[in-house]
Design a protein around this motif. Structure first.
Motif, PDB file in Angstrom:
ATOM      1  N   TYR A 158    -104.581 -13.246 -23.535  1.00  0.00           N
ATOM      2  CA  TYR A 158    -103.471 -13.207 -22.584  1.00  0.00           C
ATOM      3  C   TYR A 158    -102.108 -13.295 -23.260  1.00  0.00           C
ATOM      4  O   TYR A 158    -101.138 -12.703 -22.786  1.00  0.00           O
ATOM      5  N   GLU A 159    -102.041 -14.019 -24.365  1.00  0.00           N
ATOM      6  CA  GLU A 159    -100.767 -14.117 -25.079  1.00  0.00           C
ATOM      7  C   GLU A 159    -100.364 -12.748 -25.632  1.00  0.00           C
ATOM      8  O   GLU A 159     -99.215 -12.326 -25.518  1.00  0.00           O
ATOM      9  N   SER A 186     -94.773 -21.967 -24.913  1.00  0.00           N
ATOM     10  CA  SER A 186     -95.911 -21.469 -24.142  1.00  0.00           C
ATOM     11  C   SER A 186     -95.477 -20.372 -23.191  1.00  0.00           C
ATOM     12  O   SER A 186     -94.372 -20.384 -22.651  1.00  0.00           O
ATOM     13  N   LEU A 187     -96.379 -19.420 -22.985  1.00  0.00           N
ATOM     14  CA  LEU A 187     -96.127 -18.349 -22.029  1.00  0.00           C
ATOM     15  C   LEU A 187     -96.885 -18.593 -20.730  1.00  0.00           C
ATOM     16  O   LEU A 187     -97.062 -17.693 -19.927  1.00  0.00           O
ATOM     17  N   LYS A 188     -97.360 -19.832 -20.518  1.00  0.00           N
ATOM     18  CA  LYS A 188     -98.234 -20.112 -19.380  1.00  0.00           C
ATOM     19  C   LYS A 188     -97.495 -20.072 -18.053  1.00  0.00           C
ATOM     20  O   LYS A 188     -98.087 -19.798 -17.012  1.00  0.00           O
ATOM     21  N   PHE A 226     -91.677 -16.853 -29.570  1.00  0.00           N
ATOM     22  CA  PHE A 226     -93.123 -16.985 -29.439  1.00  0.00           C
ATOM     23  C   PHE A 226     -93.877 -16.855 -30.764  1.00  0.00           C
ATOM     24  O   PHE A 226     -94.760 -17.642 -31.061  1.00  0.00           O
ATOM     25  N   LYS A 229     -99.180 -10.436 -22.834  1.00  0.00           N
ATOM     26  CA  LYS A 229     -97.818 -10.703 -22.378  1.00  0.00           C
ATOM     27  C   LYS A 229     -96.777 -10.191 -23.370  1.00  0.00           C
ATOM     28  O   LYS A 229     -95.703  -9.723 -22.972  1.00  0.00           O
ATOM     29  N   MET A 252     -97.641 -20.471 -31.690  1.00  0.00           N
ATOM     30  CA  MET A 252     -96.456 -20.204 -30.889  1.00  0.00           C
ATOM     31  C   MET A 252     -95.710 -21.499 -30.581  1.00  0.00           C
ATOM     32  O   MET A 252     -96.325 -22.499 -30.228  1.00  0.00           O
TER      33      MET A 252
END
Length: 299
Positions: free
Chosen positions: A164-165, A4-6, A69, A168, A1
Motif C-alpha cells: 500500500y505504501e 506514515s501514509l495511513k 516518505f 500511494k 519512512m
C-alpha cells in the motif's frame, strides 16, 4: 519512512496539493520559459514557440513530497531529473547518458538494498528504462500520458501485492504528472523535455525492483518494442541523418524515411493524425497494462 501514509485524509490532501501545484506551476512555467528555452512543433502548421523542459515542475513537486516518505525514491527522481536538465541544455551522448544513469541507479540501489543482486538490477534498470521512457516520444501527450498509464498499472500490481505504501507513492507520481499532461496533451502548450521523461522510467523500475514486481516488464513492452525497432534500424546510419516525421497536407502524419520506431511503424501501416496516433499508443499501453494485471492474477 519517517512519516506514515495511513491517514486517508492526510494523503488525499497531499494528492490534491500535488495536482493543484502541478497545474499552477506548469502554467507559470509556460509563461516564463517561452522566451528562454523553446522549440517548434514539427506536426503543426502554425510554428509557434513551445516552451520546453516542462517536466521540471512534476519532478520538483514529487521530489519534495517524497522527501517526507522515502528520501531514496526522492533522490532517484531528483538525480535523473538533473541529468535530464543537463541533456536538454547541453546534450549528452547516448553512451554518457547510459553510464551516468547507471551510476545513479547503483547509488540508489546501494542505499536501498546494500550489497545485493537488486543493486545490480538497479544499475541496469535505471540506465535502460530511463532511456526507454525518453525514447518513445515526439508527439503531443505521448510520453507523459503513456508514463501515467504505465504508473497506474504498476500501482495496481503493487495493490494486488498488498504494497500500500508503494501504491500511494504511485498515486502521488500520477497526479503530479497529470498536471503537466493537461498542458502537454494535443495541442501541446509545453514540451516535457528529458527532465520530464527520464525520471519516469527511473521511478517505475525502482519501485518494480524494490517491491519485486516482475510483471513490470509486461507493462513496458511498448517501450521495449520501440527501442528494439530504433536500435535495429538506426545502427546503420546516425539517427540525426534521418528525415523526421512531418505533417501532410491532409492533416495526417508522414512517417518519412527515417529510422523505425513504434509510432513510425504504425504510420507506415496506417497514416493518421497526431492525436489519433497518441490515443492508439495509449491504448496499446493500456492493453499491456491489463495483460500484466491478468498475468499477475492467474499466476
Amino acid at each position: 519512512m519517517s512519516i506514515s501514509l495511513k491517514s486517508d485524509y492526510y494523503f488525499l490532501g497531499l494528492l490534491l496539493v500535488a495536482f493543484l501545484f502541478s497545474c499552477l506551476l506548469t502554467r507559470f512555467f509556460i509563461k516564463f520559459m517561452v522566451n528562454y528555452k523553446y522549440g517548434f512543433d514539427l506536426h503543426k502548421k502554425n510554428k509557434e514557440k513551445i516552451p520546453e523542459m516542462g517536466g521540471i515542475v512534476p519532478v520538483f513537486i514529487i521530489s519534495l513530497l517524497f522527501m517526507l516518505f522515502d528520501f531514496r525514491i526522492s533522490l532517484i527522481l531528483f538525480l535523473t531529473g538533473l541529468v535530464g536538465i543537463y541533456d536538454d541544455l547541453f546534450k549528452l551522448s547516448p553512451f554518457k547518458k547510459i553510464v551516468i544513469l547507471g551510476i545513479i541507479g547503483g547509488i540508489i540501489g546501494y542505499l536501498i538494498f546494500g550489497l545485493d543482486v537488486k543493486t545490480l538490477l538497479m544499475i541496469l534498470g535505471v540506465s535502460i528504462f530511463s532511456n526507454f521512457t525518453n525514447m518513445l516520444a515526439g508527439f503531443n501527450g505521448l510520453e507523459i500520458g503513456l508514463g501515467i498509464i504505465s504508473a497506474f498499472f504498476l500501482g495496481l500490481l503493487l495493490l494486488l501485492n498488498g504494497e500500500y505504501e508503494g501504491f500511494k507513492l504511485v498515486l502521488l507520481f500520477i497526479v503530479s504528472y497529470l498536471g503537466l499532461l493537461l498542458f502537454n496533451k494535443y495541442p501541446a502548450k509545453v514540451f516535457p523535455g528529458d527532465v520530464g521523461t527520464l525520471p519516469i522510467g527511473a521511478f517505475l523500475v525502482t519501485l518494480a525492483i524494490k517491491y519485486s514486481i516482475p510483471e513490470f516488464l509486461i507493462i513496458m513492452i511498448p517501450y521495449i518494442i520501440d527501442a528494439f525497432l530504433k536500435y535495429l534500424s538506426a545502427g546503420i546510419t546516425k539517427r540525426e541523418d534521418h528525415k523526421p516525421t512531418t505533417l501532410r497536407e491532409d492533416g495526417k502524419l508522414d512517417p518519412g524515411e527515417g529510422y523505425l520506431s513504434l509510432p513510425r511503424l504504425i504510420l507506415k501501416i496506417y497514416p493518421m493524425r497526431e492525436y489519433e496516433l497518441v490515443l492508439l499508443l495509449w491504448a496499446i499501453g493500456i492493453f499491456f497494462g491489463i495483460l500484466a494485471v491478468v498475468f499477475k492474477v492467474i499466476r
